[in-house]
Design a protein around this motif. Sequence first.
Motif, mmCIF file in Angstrom:
data_model
loop_
_atom_site.group_PDB
_atom_site.id
_atom_site.type_symbol
_atom_site.label_atom_id
_atom_site.label_comp_id
_atom_site.label_asym_id
_atom_site.label_seq_id
_atom_site.Cartn_x
_atom_site.Cartn_y
_atom_site.Cartn_z
ATOM 1 N N ASP A 260 0.807 -1.127 0.024
ATOM 2 C CA ASP A 260 0.001 -0.116 0.030
ATOM 3 C C ASP A 260 0.832 1.259 0.000
ATOM 4 O O ASP A 260 0.525 2.230 -0.590
ATOM 5 N N TYR A 261 2.032 1.229 0.604
ATOM 6 C CA TYR A 261 2.743 2.565 0.986
ATOM 7 C C TYR A 261 3.984 2.764 0.382
ATOM 8 O O TYR A 261 4.497 3.741 0.142
ATOM 9 N N GLY A 262 4.658 1.517 0.306
ATOM 10 C CA GLY A 262 6.041 1.708 -0.061
ATOM 11 C C GLY A 262 6.749 1.271 -1.552
ATOM 12 O O GLY A 262 7.585 0.817 -1.802
ATOM 13 N N SER B 118 8.419 3.937 3.033
ATOM 14 C CA SER B 118 8.253 5.278 2.644
ATOM 15 C C SER B 118 8.313 6.294 3.685
ATOM 16 O O SER B 118 8.723 7.273 3.576
ATOM 17 N N GLU B 119 8.731 5.702 4.978
ATOM 18 C CA GLU B 119 9.039 6.425 6.201
ATOM 19 C C GLU B 119 10.478 6.075 6.932
ATOM 20 O O GLU B 119 11.180 6.931 7.435
ATOM 21 N N THR B 120 10.788 4.824 6.512
ATOM 22 C CA THR B 120 12.148 4.314 7.057
ATOM 23 C C THR B 120 12.673 3.791 5.828
ATOM 24 O O THR B 120 12.631 2.372 5.793
ATOM 25 N N PRO B 121 13.612 4.357 4.941
ATOM 26 C CA PRO B 121 14.051 3.582 3.582
ATOM 27 C C PRO B 121 15.075 2.764 3.938
ATOM 28 O O PRO B 121 15.168 1.756 3.132
ATOM 29 N N VAL C 51 16.248 5.786 13.467
ATOM 30 C CA VAL C 51 14.943 5.805 14.074
ATOM 31 C C VAL C 51 14.157 4.992 12.839
ATOM 32 O O VAL C 51 14.017 5.313 11.638
ATOM 33 N N TRP C 52 13.043 4.155 13.443
ATOM 34 C CA TRP C 52 12.403 3.363 12.533
ATOM 35 C C TRP C 52 10.784 3.741 13.037
ATOM 36 O O TRP C 52 10.581 3.911 14.122
ATOM 37 N N ASN C 53 10.077 4.079 12.128
ATOM 38 C CA ASN C 53 8.589 4.455 12.241
ATOM 39 C C ASN C 53 7.465 3.327 11.996
ATOM 40 O O ASN C 53 7.730 2.654 10.931
#
Length: 203
Positions: A95-97, A155-158, A164-166
Amino acid sequence: MKMTVWNSPTACRFALSGLIMAGVIACAPHYDPNAPALRTGYTCCNLHFEDDWISDGNYGENPFIAAGTPVKVYGYSGDCAYAEIGGRKMRLGHDYGRNEETLQHWVEKIVVTKDPKVRLAVFSPDVREAIRMGKVSGGMTKEQAIMAVGYPLTSETPSLDAPVWNYWLSSFDRYQLVWDKQGRMQVWADPGIKAKVVHSPGK
């Protein structure tokens, strides 16, 4: 082997409109049971789901399929794959990545060829219990954290080298795993969210 599922105490909040925008409707709902599997293996980690949909968002409030559950991937359609997991038909939704990795690469991350239960067996009792509950705990390694709560959204933690992992408990409730240079992990979140995602031995 049947699929193992533990239910979250929080009700699922995915909205149908959100699922449509994420591309769920475009994914084939069924597979041909006579077709050869394109990939076989095991769930890498605890994978959260709603109905038959497993998203790379992996919202922590939803029930999950336990790490090490057998998987057969039968095909790809749009931005998802369709599979049999623990004897149940499921869809794996990218869905997001999509801009950071291909669908196939994501599927290869979450459907692994080596059973993670072999590694799980050598972890400490507290870590094993946290993973069984789908929670993180202080002192976990990156491998253990992934097994417990899955991969962070690309998408937030490439990169897994990021400090930092989201993650998200729901579409509104974010928490972060923060790693120092020695690989030690802390959880950053509002107290209410933190209480739901961090395992406290004996509770």
